[in-house]
Design a protein around this motif. Structure first.
Motif, mmCIF file in Angstrom:
data_model
loop_
_atom_site.group_PDB
_atom_site.id
_atom_site.type_symbol
_atom_site.label_atom_id
_atom_site.label_comp_id
_atom_site.label_asym_id
_atom_site.label_seq_id
_atom_site.Cartn_x
_atom_site.Cartn_y
_atom_site.Cartn_z
ATOM 1 N N SER A 77 -11.340 -2.913 -5.956
ATOM 2 C CA SER A 77 -10.322 -3.609 -5.151
ATOM 3 C C SER A 77 -10.875 -4.829 -4.427
ATOM 4 O O SER A 77 -10.221 -5.360 -3.530
ATOM 5 C CB SER A 77 -9.731 -2.639 -4.119
ATOM 6 N N HIS A 78 -12.058 -5.288 -4.810
ATOM 7 C CA HIS A 78 -12.704 -6.387 -4.093
ATOM 8 C C HIS A 78 -12.488 -7.745 -4.767
ATOM 9 O O HIS A 78 -13.253 -8.679 -4.536
ATOM 10 C CB HIS A 78 -14.201 -6.114 -3.963
ATOM 11 N N GLY A 79 -11.460 -7.859 -5.577
ATOM 12 C CA GLY A 79 -11.202 -9.122 -6.251
ATOM 13 C C GLY A 79 -10.617 -10.176 -5.333
ATOM 14 O O GLY A 79 -10.373 -9.946 -4.137
ATOM 15 N N ASP A 80 -10.382 -11.353 -5.893
ATOM 16 C CA ASP A 80 -9.844 -12.485 -5.129
ATOM 17 C C ASP A 80 -8.326 -12.525 -5.144
ATOM 18 O O ASP A 80 -7.720 -13.306 -4.407
ATOM 19 C CB ASP A 80 -10.380 -13.791 -5.728
ATOM 20 N N ALA A 81 -7.716 -11.731 -6.002
ATOM 21 C CA ALA A 81 -6.260 -11.709 -6.129
ATOM 22 C C ALA A 81 -5.817 -10.269 -6.373
ATOM 23 O O ALA A 81 -6.624 -9.402 -6.724
ATOM 24 C CB ALA A 81 -5.818 -12.603 -7.287
ATOM 25 N N PHE A 82 -4.531 -10.006 -6.194
ATOM 26 C CA PHE A 82 -4.043 -8.642 -6.348
ATOM 27 C C PHE A 82 -2.542 -8.656 -6.581
ATOM 28 O O PHE A 82 -1.842 -9.651 -6.312
ATOM 29 C CB PHE A 82 -4.366 -7.806 -5.109
ATOM 30 N N TYR A 83 -2.053 -7.531 -7.109
ATOM 31 C CA TYR A 83 -0.625 -7.335 -7.305
ATOM 32 C C TYR A 83 -0.059 -6.597 -6.100
ATOM 33 O O TYR A 83 -0.523 -5.513 -5.759
ATOM 34 C CB TYR A 83 -0.356 -6.538 -8.581
ATOM 35 N N GLN A 84 0.942 -7.184 -5.475
ATOM 36 C CA GLN A 84 1.592 -6.576 -4.310
ATOM 37 C C GLN A 84 2.876 -5.904 -4.779
ATOM 38 O O GLN A 84 3.876 -6.556 -5.080
ATOM 39 C CB GLN A 84 1.927 -7.647 -3.265
ATOM 40 N N LYS A 85 2.840 -4.573 -4.879
ATOM 41 C CA LYS A 85 4.008 -3.845 -5.359
ATOM 42 C C LYS A 85 4.876 -3.334 -4.220
ATOM 43 O O LYS A 85 6.054 -3.027 -4.430
ATOM 44 C CB LYS A 85 3.576 -2.679 -6.254
ATOM 45 N N ARG A 86 4.315 -3.237 -3.039
ATOM 46 C CA ARG A 86 5.080 -2.789 -1.879
ATOM 47 C C ARG A 86 5.298 -3.957 -0.928
ATOM 48 O O ARG A 86 4.488 -4.877 -0.866
ATOM 49 C CB ARG A 86 4.367 -1.640 -1.179
ATOM 50 N N VAL A 87 6.368 -3.919 -0.177
ATOM 51 C CA VAL A 87 6.673 -5.005 0.759
ATOM 52 C C VAL A 87 5.509 -5.154 1.741
ATOM 53 O O VAL A 87 5.115 -4.174 2.391
ATOM 54 C CB VAL A 87 7.974 -4.722 1.523
ATOM 55 N N PRO A 88 4.935 -6.340 1.851
ATOM 56 C CA PRO A 88 3.801 -6.522 2.760
ATOM 57 C C PRO A 88 4.233 -6.515 4.229
ATOM 58 O O PRO A 88 5.408 -6.734 4.562
ATOM 59 C CB PRO A 88 3.249 -7.894 2.358
ATOM 60 N N ARG A 89 3.285 -6.269 5.085
ATOM 61 C CA ARG A 89 3.550 -6.313 6.526
ATOM 62 C C ARG A 89 3.946 -7.729 6.935
ATOM 63 O O ARG A 89 3.487 -8.710 6.363
ATOM 64 C CB ARG A 89 2.308 -5.880 7.294
ATOM 65 N N GLY A 90 4.751 -7.797 7.959
ATOM 66 C CA GLY A 90 5.157 -9.095 8.470
ATOM 67 C C GLY A 90 6.225 -9.788 7.657
ATOM 68 O O GLY A 90 6.466 -10.991 7.827
ATOM 69 N N ALA A 91 6.877 -9.046 6.746
ATOM 70 C CA ALA A 91 7.944 -9.641 5.929
ATOM 71 C C ALA A 91 9.101 -10.057 6.830
ATOM 72 O O ALA A 91 9.386 -9.408 7.845
ATOM 73 C CB ALA A 91 8.417 -8.642 4.888
#
Length: 357
Positions: A77-91
């Motif tokens: 999980s230490h990459g530079d990018a990622f897939y956000q499948k859940r609504v992120p905080r602060g939406a």
């Protein structure tokens, strides 16, 4: 150095805050975060149409795309990018969501864009590529788009994909299906079909397998449906598992993470064989969109129902494959539980090794 002075971008009645607007997202082009947001606004009607009311995974590159950048994985999980499948905080409070179920049975609330400000907010969060499901938030079990991914294998390229696509168009016409092509933004080509929203994921995947097999019969040296890479050869792979639950394809007008900042761009059929993916970038697509409008409008969730197609003929083709040719299901992706009727999920070369005395 990126500016720490945030700016506000007006999107309809919303003011979307863009932090570090001068942060460089595509270094080889000098494209900043603010310019990425402005790109999505320039193609706003098109990108919103592609995402409207669809649960959408966000492919986020908060540091931008650069040499050596890697995507996070389940194993690392230490990459530079990622897939956000859940609504992120602060939406933002105007964000709508849709609850979707993964093959594991777990659920998540995903972003379901309902207005362009949501796209701008996601871009400010580092989203370059949007991955919408082929369903609508009011009925996440009913597929309303068939998505056929023509994926070039080593030894083939975009020209091979477009050649196969022209035969695919003829086949779709025979099945009373209207296909709309777009570049993937990479080497491949996608063809979408608007469906009456009454089909299950299983029916859509089964239809895609049948279409792929028929295309393979017509072009045996050019097209394959073989799931295992060792069996595909130098052919175009019809990736039927893109119609499996929780497998998505980059939306129309999404940016792709590469040095050229290419864009997944809708095409007219008469230009499919005369273009190249590098023709469509963050620099060129806004002008094209201003001139041509949204070629993918017939795929919108709020489209005219008269544009919807039926899978009846494709499913009849699948039935004939099963009953007359003994062709059943094909393997699912590795993260899926074993599915009813699925063949052994074992790489052929390893299966042969196991059978040796």
């Amino acid at each position: 150095m990126a500016s720490s002075q945030a700016v506000e971008v007006q999107v309809g009645d919303r003011a979307v805050r863009v932090s570090s607007p001068d942060r460089v997202i595509f270094p080889q082009l000098g494209v900043t975060k603010l310019q990425v947001v402005e790109f999505f606004l320039a193609v706003g009607d098109g990108v919103l149409g592609a995402l409207l009311d669809r649960p959408t995974t966000l492919e986020r590159w908060p540091k931008g795309y650069f040499d050596g950048a890697v995507m996070s994985t389940r194993a690392d999980s230490h990459g530079d990018a990622f897939y956000q499948k859940r609504v992120p905080r602060g939406a933002p409070d105007y964000l709508r969501t849709a609850q979707i179920a993964f093959p594991s049975g777990r659920t998540a609330d995903e972003v379901a864009p309902s207005e362009l400000a949501v796209v701008a907010w996601a871009a400010q969060m580092g989203t370059l590529t949007f991955h919408p499901w082929p369903v609508r938030r009011d009925d996440v079990e009913s597929v309303d788009q068939l998505r056929i991914d023509l994926d070039p294998q080593p030894g083939t390229d975009f020209d091979d994909a477009t050649a196969a696509a022209m035969h695919l168009r003829d086949l779709l016409d025979e099945l009373d299906l209207t296909g709309y092509p777009k570049t993937s933004g990479g080497r491949g080509l996608h063809v979408f079909v608007p469906l009456a929203p009454r089909w299950s994921f299983a029916q859509a995947r089964r239809s895609t397998i049948a279409i792929g097999r028929e295309l393979e019969r017509r072009l045996p040296d050019a097209v394959t449906t073989r799931w295992w890479k060792e069996e595909r050869g130098e052919r175009i792979f019809v990736d039927y598992n893109q119609m499996a639950r929780d497998r998505t394809i980059a939306s129309a007008y999404s940016l792709r993470p590469n040095h050229r900042a290419t864009v997944s761009t809708p095409l007219d059929w008469d230009e499919v064989t005369s273009v190249h993916p590098d023709d469509f970038t963050i620099r060129t697509v806004p002008e094209r969109f201003a001139e041509r409008g949204d070629i993918f409008a017939p795929l919108r969730a709020d489209r005219d129902p008269a544009l919807d197609c039926s899978l009846d003929a494709a499913l009849e083709l699948a039935r004939r494959d099963e009953e007359e040719h003994g062709l059943g299901d094909l393997p699912y992706p590795p993260e899926y539980p074993k599915m009813p009727g699925e063949p052994k999920r074992v790489q052929p070369s390893r299966a042969k090794d196991r059978d040796r005395p």
